[in-house]
Every structure is written in structure tokens, then in C-alpha cells.
Design a protein around this motif. Structure first.
Motif, mmCIF file in Angstrom:
data_model
loop_
_atom_site.group_PDB
_atom_site.id
_atom_site.type_symbol
_atom_site.label_atom_id
_atom_site.label_comp_id
_atom_site.label_asym_id
_atom_site.label_seq_id
_atom_site.Cartn_x
_atom_site.Cartn_y
_atom_site.Cartn_z
ATOM 1 N N UNK A 228 0.857 -1.187 0.000
ATOM 2 C CA UNK A 228 0.000 0.000 0.000
ATOM 3 C C UNK A 228 0.894 1.239 0.000
ATOM 4 N N UNK A 229 0.584 2.164 -0.840
ATOM 5 C CA UNK A 229 1.389 3.375 -0.921
ATOM 6 C C UNK A 229 0.781 4.462 -0.057
ATOM 7 N N UNK A 230 1.608 5.223 0.705
ATOM 8 C CA UNK A 230 1.061 6.284 1.527
ATOM 9 C C UNK A 230 0.454 7.399 0.693
ATOM 10 N N UNK A 231 0.965 7.565 -0.509
ATOM 11 C CA UNK A 231 0.432 8.594 -1.387
ATOM 12 C C UNK A 231 0.663 8.165 -2.824
ATOM 13 N N UNK A 232 -0.397 7.846 -3.563
ATOM 14 C CA UNK A 232 -0.219 7.474 -4.967
ATOM 15 C C UNK A 232 0.494 8.592 -5.720
ATOM 16 N N UNK A 233 1.268 8.205 -6.744
ATOM 17 C CA UNK A 233 2.044 9.211 -7.472
ATOM 18 C C UNK A 233 1.158 10.311 -8.031
ATOM 19 N N UNK A 234 -0.021 9.937 -8.481
ATOM 20 C CA UNK A 234 -0.919 10.929 -9.064
ATOM 21 C C UNK A 234 -1.401 11.945 -8.031
ATOM 22 N N UNK A 235 -1.276 11.607 -6.752
ATOM 23 C CA UNK A 235 -1.753 12.506 -5.694
ATOM 24 C C UNK A 235 -0.655 13.419 -5.162
ATOM 25 N N UNK A 236 0.586 13.248 -5.647
ATOM 26 C CA UNK A 236 1.672 14.106 -5.164
ATOM 27 C C UNK A 236 1.367 15.597 -5.363
ATOM 28 N N UNK A 237 0.718 16.000 -6.474
ATOM 29 C CA UNK A 237 0.384 17.429 -6.611
ATOM 30 C C UNK A 237 -0.573 17.949 -5.531
ATOM 31 N N UNK A 238 -1.183 17.053 -4.750
ATOM 32 C CA UNK A 238 -2.083 17.503 -3.683
ATOM 33 C C UNK A 238 -1.329 18.018 -2.464
ATOM 34 N N UNK A 239 -0.034 17.711 -2.364
ATOM 35 C CA UNK A 239 0.752 18.194 -1.227
ATOM 36 C C UNK A 239 0.883 19.718 -1.316
ATOM 37 N N UNK A 240 0.715 20.354 -0.167
ATOM 38 C CA UNK A 240 0.864 21.809 -0.091
ATOM 39 C C UNK A 240 1.938 22.161 0.934
ATOM 40 N N UNK A 241 2.561 23.293 0.734
ATOM 41 C CA UNK A 241 3.488 23.837 1.720
ATOM 42 C C UNK A 241 2.878 25.128 2.241
ATOM 43 N N UNK A 242 2.704 25.169 3.547
ATOM 44 C CA UNK A 242 2.017 26.294 4.145
ATOM 45 C C UNK A 242 2.907 27.003 5.160
ATOM 46 N N UNK A 243 2.565 28.241 5.422
ATOM 47 C CA UNK A 243 3.229 29.039 6.456
ATOM 48 C C UNK A 243 2.160 29.544 7.400
ATOM 49 N N UNK A 244 2.447 29.465 8.694
ATOM 50 C CA UNK A 244 1.477 29.905 9.681
ATOM 51 C C UNK A 244 2.118 30.864 10.675
ATOM 52 N N UNK A 245 1.607 32.079 10.711
ATOM 53 C CA UNK A 245 1.941 33.013 11.787
ATOM 54 C C UNK A 245 0.977 32.731 12.930
ATOM 55 N N UNK A 246 1.476 32.597 14.141
ATOM 56 C CA UNK A 246 0.643 32.215 15.279
ATOM 57 C C UNK A 246 -0.434 33.266 15.553
ATOM 58 N N UNK A 247 -0.193 34.474 15.144
ATOM 59 C CA UNK A 247 -1.159 35.549 15.384
ATOM 60 C C UNK A 247 -2.316 35.545 14.386
ATOM 61 N N UNK A 248 -2.245 34.683 13.379
ATOM 62 C CA UNK A 248 -3.275 34.645 12.344
ATOM 63 C C UNK A 248 -4.239 33.484 12.584
ATOM 64 N N UNK A 249 -5.472 33.639 12.086
ATOM 65 C CA UNK A 249 -6.496 32.598 12.234
ATOM 66 C C UNK A 249 -6.281 31.441 11.263
#
Length: 796
Positions: A228-249
Motif C-alpha cells: 500500500x502506498x502512503x500517497x499514490x504518485x498521481x496525488x503528489x500534486x495535492x501536497x501543499x506547503x504552508x506558512x502559519x503566523x501564530x497571530x493569524x487565524x
């Protein structure tokens, strides 16, 4: 079940999966909750009493049931800039119609009371592309929620700095009072349950945003040829990189929709450089990006290095697929100059390569990796072989770190001290991760998993000279696996993950702390079950963020305060980090302003997409289309030698030899020690009528093959030396006595004395023709030795 029984049940159960929002809470992958209408009254005036609640204002003597406040935990400390949290509780009482939340402070001033409907938790917003997610458990579905508004929360924070605030939650039952009852008729409000919790606010801000991967946990049915794959290759584009400032909602996306996976990342201490593991074309995990950080930044081809380009001895250059690199937890030094990583030992092979099809060549000979059907802990990976090496971004060189390069041990997962003088890393006895006949494990912490317990070691870096590695007292020799060590910014503490087997994301992973010089280990207060890992210190050292699964299978982001003595507080949640069916992965503080990173443009990834597309076209025999796509890829990255070579190969097969020659020339010029490039250049020169040029290129190719075999012999790898030496002799057409002599030695050392005698005799004939008397004399002595060892050559 009677009321007391229900109360005991709620008191002993731990809440598994909740997130925060406002009013009614939702299970979210590690962050925010969607809140249903709260239905609460306006904030009571400071110090005012709610006269509808009668009879129990002096205490809880007559209250029969005790509420269980699930969040926040008693003694929690919040950052001064954090947004309002969602309070969570269970009430065992029957018939409760509403709750009163009372907030009081140590000095008696500013007391606040508010009424809430205590809306039940609801599942959060789902990302439809990331699968259906999971439904709330009965425990979660019975959770009541309340979230203070911004004005109330600001007041709570302001008045809870010097001394804790007490939050008291009271369950109210309204009943009709008949006209015959004493007193005025109407509605009687009775407090039937209550509980309280104390929280406080730190004077220390977090002061920096958190950068993290936001990942779906998609699974595909197990196939006959793979797990079983943790993430099918076709789903790799679903990964996001996010930034969170603690003061923001909310967090904000800075990078998404990548064609290939970008994985473990780290930042230099000054926040000016990002280091990022990258997967290149065809799942090549041997790439790494070193990228200058700015508000609007880009990952360009010039920022990407290929680990396989670096070997201990330049003469040992090989064109074999990269096997020397484990693309995990490479760490950039505090000053941004060095990258420490894990590479394979000199004898790293690929005998386990077919266990998991598609894995990078050689990886499974030093890494145990599998995926389970239970997606709560579906992925496991940990190295069982490897040494530490470092890349110097000034000298553009890579070499093993002396003192952490013993092939009899696995040395991995190294992290820097804040001054860059030391590395803390994990070490254990090396072994084959897939021994023959080993049973296949089926779940996380299955006893059938290969068992490894790492100890933490500390080694001086000394500008790359290394030194003596010593075990960290308190984090070694304890019968547990000690891994992922992070040093606090003040250099006083090491925080690491401890678990029974392997590393990081294990169900029993807990965070421990020990002084930097070693000492007594302490289990941190911020832990929750299950799993605590991926921790990161804020630049000011006052806060530590980490991931946990305490609220469900989707990892969530938590914060704990660290005081000057290393004491940590119960964890508080950073809400609204992901959708309800996605997970927070690899959080890392960045030493920049809260709004200092808005976008990362992954320009280099488009090149990799085009290369993969060309490969697929070639596999489908769409050769003209593949040639066109490779040319488009080279427009984006004209300095990629391998792509020039591949284009030349296709052109040659399409009877376009003149154009193929130009591509081979470019490939060889960009990588002049790659014997495969030189060999094809030589053949193409011959096909284009340049025989003398062809001979010269093939001679160079033969010399490089010989050098590779010679170095492997000097390292004792005679079996590995046979193939390149045979190729060197072939390319040189048997005209070099030294090539033949070294091949004879390799045959002898690998138990083939007859071949050794025959090849040595050929070398002697060549030396005699060349009038090289010294070499001839030496070869006669060698031949006699080979013959004594049983290498008699049969007469024809």
C-alpha cells in the motif's frame, strides 16, 4: 449505566480527535474546526452575576456531576499573540440545557461570565481531492465546545500574564417552578455539573512563523507487486506547503501542485537559506535544493544539486544509478554553508531493489521501508546502514565526516548545535534491513519489524574534520530508540524522540529532554498519546512546536512553552492548519517576520515534469513526441547532462546521427568523467566519420573505467572492481598491460585463479610487445603465484 458510572467513563477516556473553531468544534487534520452557531448570550459586564443561576454560586457542594475539560489542559500556557482557542469538555449530567463559562483572575478584577449552548463538535471541512476522511468517534461527537470572541480572549490574555486565569464551566438545567411552590413561579436554573481549569499567558512571543507540509493520507489497494502506498504518485500534486503566523487565524499556501515530491526541509539559523530534499525525474531521490529565502522566492535549476555528482574520490566516478544517498533529514548548518546528510557505505549494493518496485536504486539495502493498511500509522521508514557526510556549498565538495563514517554502524539523522560546532546524531549497529526469510510485518510496532534501537551521539564538526563521537548520557544505552535530536537555540538542551523501535512517527513516540552535556533525561509535559515528533524550536528558544496524533489519525500542530530551566508546559493547539482529512507534516520555524514568506515558485520542478513526460512517451514508443518534449525540457535547463545524453540516444535511434553527436558532445562537456557519455560520443563520432576522434573518446572512457576499478580494489571491493576493469579492457581492445594486470588481480582475489593466469599472460604478452621489461618481470612472478594457487590454464 448510572450517573456515577458515566462520570467515571468520561473521566478516564482521553479525547481522540478534536479541533477548534467557534461554538461547535470540528475534527480537523491538525488545526481548525468549523463551528456551528454557538447560541450564547453577550458578555456579562465585568464582575456581574448571572441571576438566572441560583443556589450554587459559592461552590460545588451540591453539584452532583463533574465536567471533564478535555482542552485546554490544566496549567496550559498560551503565547501572547495566539488567536482564541476552542474549549472542549464532556458533561455526564442529564438534561443540561446550557452552560455558563466564568473567567476569574487572581486579583479579583475583570471577572467575566458568558452563557453558551455548548454546541457539539462537528467534523471539519473536507478536501474532496484528499479522500472522504473519517467520521467522528462517539467520544468526539459527544464533545461540547465554546470559543471566546476576540475581545474576550484579548482580555483573558492580558489579565493572565502575572497569574493564571481560572476558567469555570457550569452545566445548567432549567426547570419550571409551579405556582404552588414557594417563591415566585417561573423557570428555576440549577447548576448540576461543573469543572474548572487554570491557564496563563506568557510574556514571551513565539515571534516567527512555522513552515510545514500539508499532506493528504490517501491509500490505494495493495497490488500484487507492491505494498500500500502512503500517497499514490498521481496525488503528489495535492501536497501543499504552508506558512502559519501564530497571530493569524489561518495558514496560507506558499507552494503547491508539484509534479515530484519535495520532502524534508530545514532553514539556516538566520532564516536566509532553505534546504529541501527533492525527488527528480523517475523517482530520483538524489536531489537537494539550497535556495535563498525571500518573500517571493523561486527554486531554480541553479539551486538544485545532485548528490550522485559527489563521491569520495573523483577518480571513482561511476555512471551507475545513484545509490549513495538517503533523501531524508538532510540538515543545513546554522550559517547556511554546509549540509549534513546520510550516504551509503562504499560497498552499498542494490540486492534488495525488487522488494518495493520503484524505490531509488540501492535505497532498500540500507533502509527499512513499508506501508501498512492501517492509515493511522501506515508508513514506516528507518535506516539500518549508512554514514554521515557533508556538502560544502563554498567548495562544492562532498565527503564523509571522520568519526561518523564507520560502515559497521548506521549513522544517521544528524542535527546541528546552534553555533555549528557540533552534530548530534543517531547511531546503531548496522545490518541488512531485509534479511533472507524475514517475516513481513503487518502493523506499526509489529515485533516482526527489523528491530533497531539508536543511541544519540555527539561529534565535533571542526570545519569538516570531525573527531571522536561520544554517546549522549541520558539518551543512549537505555534500551530504547533515540532519534531526531534538536538542540535549543541557547545550546542548553537536547530534545529528542524516544520510542521502542525505529524512528519518528511511531505510535509510542515521546519527547524527552536532556542537558546538552548529557545527564538525566526528563519526559516532557507536552506529550500526549499517541505519537509526538517532528519538533522545532522557535528562534528565540521560548517555544517548541511539534506534531501529534492525540486527536486522531491526522497529525496536528501543537506548541509548548520552554522556560529558562527547560521546563515545558502542557501543549496548546495551533488551530485551522489543514482540512479535516489532511495532516501537518515536518513543521519548522523560520527566522523571518510573520509575513516574510508569501510564495515559493518551484520553477525547477517543471523541468522534472517534462523529463518524466518524455520518458512515458518513449515507453509508449512515441519517439518523435519524446524528442520534442526533451528539447522543451532542455530549454528550461540547458545544463542537464543526462537529458542531453538521453536526447542524443533517441536521435541516434531515429537515424539523426549528426544531431545526436551534438547532444553527446554537450553531455560529455557538462560531465566529462561520465564513461557512458564518453563511450556514446566515441561511437557517434565513428558513425559520423571521425575515426580518430572516436578512438580518443573511447580511450578516455577506458581510463575512467580503469580508475574506477583500481579505486574499488584499493578499498578491498575486488568483486565490484571486476565489471569496470573488464569494460576498460574491452574499450581498450586489450592493448594496455596495466589494465589486464589489474583485471587479473581482481580475478585472483575473487576466487577465479584460472582466469587470473590467462589474463595475466595476456598482460605479459602486451608488456613484451611494448618492450616494458620491468612490468614483464613483475608479471612473470605474479603468474607463477597464480599458478601455485591452482590457476593452471588448460592447453588448447
Amino acid at each position: 449505566m448510572d450517573r456515577k458510572g458515566r462520570m467515571r467513563l468520561h473521566s478516564t477516556k482521553r479525547l481522540m480527535g478534536v479541533l477548534a473553531g467557534a461554538g461547535a468544534v470540528v475534527l480537523v487534520c491538525g488545526a481548525g474546526l468549523w463551528i456551528a452557531p454557538a447560541g450564547r448570550t453577550a458578555l456579562a459586564a465585568s464582575g456581574a452575576e448571572d441571576k438566572s443561576v441560583r443556589g450554587n454560586e459559592k461552590g460545588n457542594e451540591s453539584v452532583s456531576d463533574k465536567i471533564t475539560i478535555d482542552y485546554p489542559t490544566e496549567g496550559s500556557i498560551f503565547p501572547p499573540e495566539i488567536t482564541p482557542p476552542t474549549f472542549l469538555w464532556h458533561d455526564p449530567s442529564q438534561g443540561t440545557t446550557r452552560w455558563v463559562v466564568e473567567v476569574s483572575f487572581a486579583n479579583g478584577a475583570g471577572k467575566m461570565r458568558v452563557e453558551t449552548a455548548g454546541a457539539l463538535m462537528q467534523r471539519g471541512k473536507i478536501d474532496p481531492d484528499a479522500g472522504p476522511g473519517i467520521e467522528l468517534t462517539p467520544e468526539q461527537a459527544s464533545t461540547h465546545t465554546w470559543k471566546p470572541d476576540a475581545e474576550m480572549w484579548a482580555k483573558i490574555k492580558r489579565l493572565s500574564v502575572k497569574a493564571p486565569a481560572t476558567i469555570r464551566i457550569m452545566g445548567i438545567v432549567d426547570s419550571q417552578v409551579s405556582e404552588t411552590s414557594p417563591g415566585a413561579p417561573g423557570v428555576k436554573a440549577e447548576t448540576v455539573s461543573e469543572a474548572k481549569v487554570t491557564i496563563s499567558t506568557s510574556v514571551d512571543p513565539v515571534g516567527a512563523p512555522v513552515f510545514y507540509r500539508d499532506v493528504p493520507l490517501l491509500t490505494t489497494p495493495p497490488g500484487e507487486k507492491g505494498p500500500i502506498q502512503p500517497l499514490p504518485h498521481a496525488a503528489i500534486p495535492l501536497i501543499k506547503w504552508q506558512v502559519r503566523a501564530i497571530s493569524e487565524e489561518q495558514s496560507h499556501v506558499v507552494m503547491e501542485k508539484l509534479h515530484t515530491c519535495a520532502n524534508c526541509h530545514s532553514f539556516s539559523r538566520d532564516g536566509k537559506t532553505l534546504g529541501l530534499d527533492l525527488d527528480g525525474p523517475r523517482n530520483d531521490k538524489g536531489l537537494y535544493g539550497l535556495v535563498p529565502v525571500s518573500k517571493e522566492m523561486a527554486i531554480t535549476n541553479k539551486d538544485v544539486i545532485r548528490w550522485s555528482s559527489f563521491q569520495v574520490d573523483p577518480a571513482a566516478k561511476s555512471n551507475a544509478p545513484a545509490v549513495k544517498r538517503f533523501g531524508f533529514m538532510s540538515q543545513i548548518s546554522p550559517d547556511g554553508r554546509y549540509v549534513v546528510t546520510s550516504i551509503g557505505t562504499p560497498d552499498n549494493k542494490n540486492k534488495n531493489g525488487q522488494i518495493i518496485p520503484g524505490m531509488a536504486n540501492g535505497l532498500l539495502d540500507r533502509l527499512f521501508s513499508t506501508n501498512y493498511s492501517d492509515f493511522r500509522f501506515l508508513q514506516v521508514f528507518y535506516p539500518t546502514r549508512g554514514i554521515l557526510a557533508f556538502y560544502d556549498n563554498v567548495k562544492k565538495t562532498m565527503q564523509p565526516l571522520p568519526g561518523a563514517d564507520d560502515p559497521d554502524f548506521v549513522q544517521t539523522s544528524a542535527f546541528w548545535s546552534p553555533d555549528g560546532k557540533y552534530l548530534i546524531f543517531s547511531k546503531a549497529k548496522a545490518f541488512d534491513p531485509y534479511p533472507p526469510g524475514a517475516p513481513k510485518p503487518e502493523y506499526a510496532n509489529d515485533p516482526r519489524e527489523p528491530q533497531i534501537q539508536y543511541d544519540l551521539y555527539k561529534i565535533p564538526f571542526n570545519g569538516g574534520r570531525g573527531g571522536t563521537a561520544v554517546p549522549v548520557k541520558g539518551a543512549s544505552g537505555n534500551g530504547m530508540s533515540n532519534n531526531f535530536p534538536k538542540v535549543s537555540p541557547d545550546g542548553k538542551w537536547i530534545v529528542w524522540v524516544e520510542n521502542n523501535n525505529g524512528l519518528l512517527m511511531r505510535p509510542d513516540s515521546k519527547l524527552y529532554m536532556v542537558p546538552f552535556e548529557g545527564g538525566k533525561a526528563r519526559l516532557m509535559n507536552c506529550n500526549g498519546a499517541p505519537m509526538n515528533s517532528w519538533h522545532t524550536f522557535s528562534p528565540n528558544g521560548k517555544w517548541m512546536a511539534f506534531s501529534t496524533k492525540r486527536r486522531g489519525p491526522y497529525t496536528q500542530l501543537m506548541l509548548t512553552h520552554i522556560d529558562a530551566n527547560g521546563n515545558d508546559s502542557p501543549a496548546v493547539m495551533v488551530e485551522n492548519t489543514t482540512a479535516a482529512n489532511r495532516a501537518v507534516n515536518i513543521p519548522e520555524f523560520v527566522n523571518i517576520a510573520p509575513d516574510g514568506l508569501a510564495k515559493i515558485d518551484p520553477q525547477a520542478m517543471e523541468f522534472y515534469r517534462l523529463v518524466d513526460e518524455a520518458y512515458d512517451e518513449m515507453q509508449s514508443n512515441q519517439i518523435p513526441e519524446s524528442i520534442k518534449t526533451l528539447r522543451e525540457a532542455l530549454d528550461r535547463n540547458p545544463d542537464d547532462a543526462t537529458t542531453h545524453y538521453n536526447l542524443g540516444f533517441l536521435l541516434s535511434g531515429s537515424a539523426q546521427e549528426k544531431d545526436a553527436l551534438e547532444e553527446y558532445r554537450k553531455a560529455s562537456a557538462l560531465d566529462p568523467t561520465n564513461t557512458m557519455f564518453l563511450e556514446h560520443l566515441g561511437v557517434s563520432l565513428m558513425l559520423n566519420g571521425d575515426v580518430s576522434g572516436a578512438v580518443e573518446q573511447l580511450r578516455l572512457a577506458a581510463e575512467y573505467r580503469f580508475n574506477l576499478g583500481f579505486v574499488m580494489e584499493s578499498e578491498g571491493d575486488f568483486a565490484g572492481a571486476v565489471a569496470p576493469l573488464e569494460k576498460a579492457v574491452e574499450l581498450n581492445q586489450g592493448k594496455n598491460a596495466r589494465f589486464l594486470a589489474e583485471l587479473a588481480k581482481a580475478y585472483d582475489k575473487t576466487g577465479h585463479p584460472a582466469e587470473a593466469v590467462k589474463t595475466a599472460q595476456q598482460a605479459l604478452d602486451r608488456a613484451t610487445e611494448d618492450h616494458d621489461e620491468k612490468t614483464a618481470r613483475d608479471l612473470r612472478t605474479v603468474i607463477a603465484t597464480y599458478e601455485q594457487e591452482g590457476g593452471k590454464v588448460q592447453s588448447p
